[in-house]
Scaffold this active site. Structure first.
Site, PDB file in Angstrom:
ATOM      1  N   GLU A 126      -3.865  -9.731   3.563  1.00  0.00           N
ATOM      2  CA  GLU A 126      -4.665  -9.451   4.772  1.00  0.00           C
ATOM      3  C   GLU A 126      -5.781 -10.455   5.039  1.00  0.00           C
ATOM      4  OE1 GLU A 126      -3.456  -7.201   2.764  1.00  0.00           O
ATOM      5  OE2 GLU A 126      -2.761  -5.476   3.924  1.00  0.00           O
TER       6      GLU A 126
ATOM      7  N   GLU B 165       0.838  -1.206   0.000  1.00  0.00           N
ATOM      8  CA  GLU B 165       0.000   0.000   0.000  1.00  0.00           C
ATOM      9  C   GLU B 165       0.874   1.259   0.000  1.00  0.00           C
ATOM     10  OE1 GLU B 165      -4.142  -1.440   2.019  1.00  0.00           O
ATOM     11  OE2 GLU B 165      -2.412  -1.352   3.342  1.00  0.00           O
TER      12      GLU B 165
END
Ligand code: NAD
Length: 653
Positions: free
Chosen positions: A124, A104
């Site tokens: 995740e 990210e």
């Protein structure tokens, strides 16, 4: 020590993160990156910044010590926005893995360049959450919605070449990452700059796309929530403005972080991290593993040999005659050919795997083996004869291991010279696929031999769990209790198909009766018969009645269920109803949730007995056994975790 330094290469700032071991995004690192944006922007000599990492990897994700705690400022989404909004463009230079928050951050940069050995991903969902810092919102803007759905809902990383093809990175460098990144930055400064990722358009697919993906993701998720919630986030990202999608992602992230599933998956994550290096062996060096021997080329021997070859260890396979040796080799070849067909192995790799195997009947070929694993028939006399020959053929320091499932390893070890090198290594079928290995020392086993067992598990990328000696060790002992509990419910009047459906609903691939039909009812039956013959009082089971009637499972056309020829789907059996009629004495009614709770509670009770007897060291290790050896749903955390954390909302149908 500072977690970040800024150096200069002419007009390019080189921002180097140094937060060993994996440059995790701790609060200190987030703050340092936050400040670095201002420092770079404030330096009039600098025109762009290259973000690189010291050590073995780019930022590999969040800081695990902060998992489950309230987030602290600066929050990651704000940091990613800040990097993206910097006056000077940032270029992420990725080596090792850019995962989760690491990727990210890279997406906040204007460009990404990766070493060709690097990988990027958003894992995740494996922790029961969704990316929390724009992973679901920026990824579709970089790579398109379909690729983003694959990346985010599977949690599987992709290698640099594939990432380049998908648009996740802008360039791949064969070597000299910093040099190439700086050159890339200079060249990019001479061109029109692309818009920041958040400002790029995203093409929204139609409703049919989402329906089809939802079905596929639900199937793969097997009851886990996070992949489907991630899919919702991706749909929002495709259909709503950036800020709205970000708010939705953040809310989903925060909801899931406190969920039962995320707690269970964190528990499993920490257990898996600890398993390969137990604290009591920290100071014990294992023996080197350069060559291995496997005795017996049947189901388990061939699987173990394949696992050794996958880890690059040369294997000598010993069989009792030439035909059996040839069969063992053919089984192995079949496994590797299958991998080629599935596309997980190239032809050259499969050939290399086979080239590293020698099959023979001559034990003298084991003279230089560092480790030998026995996987012959489950018969004490046959096994003892094997170890006698091994003692004569192998080096005195070679580790000698048995793969027995139920025999007492102490009896197998009896008479083996230098018994300190003897150990049980209990693999699960198929041994090249299943990750669990129970490591079973006998009283004489040395620390070094035990450490070598764990080192082998690490080399094979397996999950090792140490077990004391009892019938069935940890896993098969709990399995026996589970099956007995399921039979008890049948006797009390619960239809067996209801029990299987309850366990599938709980998240197992199969219920206990279906699973027995697949594996065969006869092995456990013969074991019970053996115990009875030895004078033990083993009460009759319902399974005994079926086996005596010739119903051994799918291989005989029927077990607990009937099977039509060539069809593996279980059909209710009138014959079984007749056979068991006199044994079903109750009229108990239980809904599926209650059935699943009962069976899991019984598994946990057996686990507790195992702990009380010192057979297993911790509840978490028992959970690993069930998850990696018996298909217990990972997102439930294992039976010990599930029994301790009685969730309030997870059994609702
Ligand atoms: P199998 O019958 O498929 O294979 C046994 C092999 O050993 C045969 O190929 C046989 O030819 C060979 N063999 C027998 N005596 C030998 C000797 N003296 N020297 C060399 N080779 C000899 O059996 P399997 O299912 O692979 O089981 C092997 C062992 O692994 C058993 O102890 C079993 O309890 C254990 N185990 C089995 C499983 C499973 O699911 N099948 C799982 C874990 C452990």
């Amino acid at each position: 020590m500072s977690v970040l330094t800024i150096a200069r290469d002419g007009d390019i700032a080189v921002v180097t993160v140094d937060n060993p071991p994996v440059n995790a995004l701790s609060q200190a690192l987030r703050q340092a990156l936050w400040d670095a944006v201002a420092a770079v922007d404030a330096d009039p000599e600098v025109r762009a910044a290259v973000l690189t990492c010291a050590g073995r990897t780019f930022i590999a994700g969040g800081d695990v010590t902060e998992f489950g705690r309230p987030p602290q400022e600066p929050h990651l989404p704000d940091l990613v926005d800040r990097i993206e909004g910097a006056a000077k463009p940032w270029i992420a230079a990725i080596h090792g893995s850019a995962l989760g928050g690491g990727f990210e951050v890279a997406m906040g940069c204007r460009f990404r360049i990766a070493l060709d050995s690097a990988s990027v991903g958003l894992p995740e969902v494996n922790l029961g959450i969704v990316p929390g810092a724009s992973g679901t919102v920026r990824t579709p803007r970089l790579a398109g919605v379909a690729a983003a759905v694959d990346l985010v809902t599977s949690g599987r990383p992709v290698r640099a070449a594939k990432a380049l093809g998908l648009g996740l990175v802008d360039a791949v460098a064969p070597d000299d990452l910093p040099g190439n990144a700086i050159a890339f930055a200079r060249e990019a400064l001479g061109r029109d700059r692309p818009p920041p990722v958040s400002a790029r358009p995203v093409e929204a697919p139609d409703a049919a796309f989402w329906e089809e993906r939802r079905a596929a993701v639900a199937k793969a998720a097997k009851g886990a929530d996070a992949p489907l919630r991630a899919l919702d986030c991706l749909r929002k990202a495709a259909e709503a403005p950036f800020a709205e999608a970000m708010a939705h992602e953040r809310q989903t992230f925060l909801d899931l972080r406190g969920s039962d599933q995320a707690a269970a998956l964190r528990h499993v994550f920490f257990a898996e991290r600890a398993a390969p290096r137990p604290a009591h062996l920290r100071d014990v060096d294992p023996l080197p593993l350069r060559r291995a021997g496997v005795i017996g080329g049947g189901t388990m021997g061939a699987g173990i040999a394949a696992a050794l070859r996958d880890a690059g260890i040369p294997v000598t396979l010993i069989e009792r005659d030439d035909d059996a040796a040839a069969r063992g080799l053919a089984t192995l070849r079949g496994m590797f050919d299958g991998a080629v067909k599935r596309g997980t192995l190239s032809d050259a790799q499969a050939a290399d795997r086979m080239a590293g195997v020698t099959a023979t009947t001559d034990h003298a070929a084991l003279s230089d083996a560092d480790l030998v694993i026995e996987a012959v028939f489950e018969d004490i006399a046959v096994k003892r004869a094997v170890f006698e020959r091994l003692a004569a053929a192998c080096r005195a320091d070679a580790v000698l291991a048995t793969n027995t499932s139920y025999l007492d390893p102490r009896l197998i070890a009896k008479g083996v010279p230098h018994p300190d090198r003897f150990i049980g290594l209990h693999f699960f079928s198929p041994a090249n696929v299943m990750r669990l290995v129970e490591i079973v020392p006998v009283p004489e086993t040395s620390g070094r031999t035990l450490a070598t067992g764990f080192a082998l598990a690490r080399a094979l990328n397996k999950i090792p769990v140490q077990s004391g000696i009892c019938e069935g060790f940890i896993g098969n002992r709990i399995l026996k209790r589970y099956r007995a509990s399921a039979e008890a419910l049948v006797r009390q009047g619960i239809p067996l198909a209801e029990i299987d459906a309850a366990m599938r609903g709980y998240g197992l691939a199969m219920g206990p009766f279906q699973a027995q039909d697949l594996g065969g009812l006869d092995i456990a039956f013969l074991q019970r018969e053996g115990a009875r013959a030895a004078g033990q009082d083993v009460p009759e089971t319902l399974g005994d009645i079926l086996v005596r009637a010739g119903r051994k499972g799918q291989k005989t056309g029927g077990g607990w269920y009937d099977y039509a020829p060539g069809d593996r789907s279980p059909q209710p059996s009138a014959a079984v109803a007749d056979l068991l009629a006199g044994r079903i004495t109750g009229t108990l009614a239980m809904d599926r949730d209650a059935i699943a709770r009962r069976l899991v509670a019984d598994m946990a009770a057996e686990g507790q007995a195992i702990l009380d007897e010192g057979i297993a060291a911790s509840p978490a290790e028992i959970d690993l056994v069930e998850i990696h050896g018996y298909g217990f749903p990972r997102w439930r955390g294992g039976p010990m975790f599930a029994a301790r954390h009685r969730p309030t909302n997870d059994l609702a149908s």
